[in-house]
Design an enzyme around this catalytic site. Sequence first.
Site, PDB file in Angstrom:
ATOM      1  N   HIS A 166       0.873  -1.175   0.000  1.00 33.20           N
ATOM      2  CA  HIS A 166       0.000   0.000   0.000  1.00 33.20           C
ATOM      3  C   HIS A 166       0.911   1.226   0.000  1.00 33.20           C
ATOM      4  O   HIS A 166       1.553   1.524   1.000  1.00 33.20           O
ATOM      5  CB  HIS A 166      -0.912  -0.017   1.228  1.00 33.20           C
ATOM      6  CG  HIS A 166      -1.824  -1.203   1.244  1.00 33.20           C
ATOM      7  ND1 HIS A 166      -2.095  -1.950   2.354  1.00 33.20           N
ATOM      8  CD2 HIS A 166      -2.512  -1.777   0.222  1.00 33.20           C
ATOM      9  CE1 HIS A 166      -2.930  -2.931   2.032  1.00 33.20           C
ATOM     10  NE2 HIS A 166      -3.185  -2.848   0.749  1.00 33.20           N
ATOM     11  N   GLU A 169       1.551   3.992   2.657  1.00 32.99           N
ATOM     12  CA  GLU A 169       2.084   3.598   3.965  1.00 32.99           C
ATOM     13  C   GLU A 169       3.610   3.722   3.935  1.00 32.99           C
ATOM     14  O   GLU A 169       4.356   2.747   4.022  1.00 32.99           O
ATOM     15  CB  GLU A 169       1.599   2.183   4.295  1.00 32.99           C
ATOM     16  CG  GLU A 169       0.073   2.146   4.439  1.00 32.99           C
ATOM     17  CD  GLU A 169      -0.553   0.768   4.343  1.00 32.99           C
ATOM     18  OE1 GLU A 169      -1.794   0.701   4.276  1.00 32.99           O
ATOM     19  OE2 GLU A 169       0.181  -0.236   4.329  1.00 32.99           O
ATOM     20  N   HIS A 259       3.443  -2.745   6.846  1.00 36.58           N
ATOM     21  CA  HIS A 259       2.339  -1.835   6.505  1.00 36.58           C
ATOM     22  C   HIS A 259       2.215  -0.698   7.513  1.00 36.58           C
ATOM     23  O   HIS A 259       2.896  -0.684   8.537  1.00 36.58           O
ATOM     24  CB  HIS A 259       1.012  -2.609   6.524  1.00 36.58           C
ATOM     25  CG  HIS A 259       0.841  -3.549   5.374  1.00 36.58           C
ATOM     26  ND1 HIS A 259      -0.014  -3.310   4.343  1.00 36.58           N
ATOM     27  CD2 HIS A 259       1.441  -4.731   5.098  1.00 36.58           C
ATOM     28  CE1 HIS A 259       0.054  -4.297   3.470  1.00 36.58           C
ATOM     29  NE2 HIS A 259       0.918  -5.185   3.904  1.00 36.58           N
ATOM     30  N   GLU A 335       2.134  -3.885  11.334  1.00 27.66           N
ATOM     31  CA  GLU A 335       1.451  -2.603  11.151  1.00 27.66           C
ATOM     32  C   GLU A 335       2.049  -1.541  12.066  1.00 27.66           C
ATOM     33  O   GLU A 335       2.250  -1.772  13.256  1.00 27.66           O
ATOM     34  CB  GLU A 335      -0.046  -2.734  11.476  1.00 27.66           C
ATOM     35  CG  GLU A 335      -0.804  -3.696  10.583  1.00 27.66           C
ATOM     36  CD  GLU A 335      -1.210  -3.106   9.240  1.00 27.66           C
ATOM     37  OE1 GLU A 335      -1.035  -1.879   9.029  1.00 27.66           O
ATOM     38  OE2 GLU A 335      -1.693  -3.879   8.389  1.00 27.66           O
TER      39      GLU A 335
HETATM   40 ZN   LIG Z   1      -1.440  -1.706   4.292  1.00 31.27          ZN
END
Ligand SMILES: [Zn+2]
Length: 375
Positions: A166, A169, A259, A335
């Site tokens: 992504h 990010e 992420h 994350e």
């Molecule tokens: Zn992500």
Amino acid sequence: MRISSNFDSGNIEVIKAESASDIQLRIRKDNQSDFYQWFHFRLESTPFVQHTINILELDKSAYPGGWENYQAVVSYDRQEWFRVDTDFDGKTLTITHTPEHDVSYVAYFAPYSYERHLDLISWAQTQFDCRLEHLGETIDGRDMSLLIIGQPEEGKKAIWITARQHPGETMAEWLIEGMLERLFDENDGISRSLLNKAVLYVVPNMNPDGSARGHLRTNAVGSNLNREWATPTLEKSPEVYYVLNKMQQTGVDMLLDVHGDEALPYNFVAGSEGTPSYSAKRQALENAFKQALLQVTPEFQDEFGYDKDAPGKANLTVGSNAVAEKFDCLSYTLEMPFKDNINLPDAAYGWSPQRSKQLGEDVLVAIHAVVEDLR
Ligand SMILES: [Zn+2]
């Protein structure tokens, strides 16, 4: 007053920019997609006058919950990104900023440019035992690049680290930068010991097109790459196609897919408990990794995160699940927050490139703690 975004990872639409007290903007959607959340623009205006910057229509953005208790970042020199007062009323994000110079850059999180990415991989290839391999071309014709660190030898584990599926990010590539700096430090015992036992396959940017285009979540043709791992195609998701092909050649003993999370103000991991192949062995590896990371840094925690998948119910189009299932290995999504780690908040900078880099260094300790037991 001038607002522009025609540069690497720029993204904004100007509705109204005449008076400092009422600037109205909108975030452009990712190409061929409905996702929007990443913004990055340049504001040229009068210093020492308070500016009220309204970004409209965010109730329909990708993660409306991401704007609660969120503070935008501003930079004058494009090196230091500090937080500024930001409010959200459920629809409109209002950034209040009094510039100290003619030009301010305003962004969702500290950007990580495509040029910096090219600098990173070029620097890396000059380091001891690191090779830079071209995997294939993206839809916009950019290079998919893999760093191979350490000598592949019989008995060594294959550890894959991927970041920025992504593209908005950016903290994910900051983390990779910190991780690489430590890995290449020949005086660091963790790094030397890890490279005796494993080869690291690192993809610092899984989505270079989306990154340069200023997307939040998708590639050049609107594909969410982290939903493409069951059947990636050259038409829709060449980035995943090439990486998965290479994984099949090298095998995978561990994956860490890095992420950022828009809403949760914590660092956390999401495991593969919902994959059909999940086992007591893999659970033990997950726990050992988490315990090691908890020991090494208070930036990590294991209390808040995503809901656990029910047995057998994992989404196998997601990278970390697909790899866990295909290779029967330890596989985590890591994350980081866009906002801050509220267990250890920093009002001036929030979660930042520096803290992401430090976490990248610390993660190596946790990988080292499990390397001998992988698979
Ligand atoms: Zn992500």
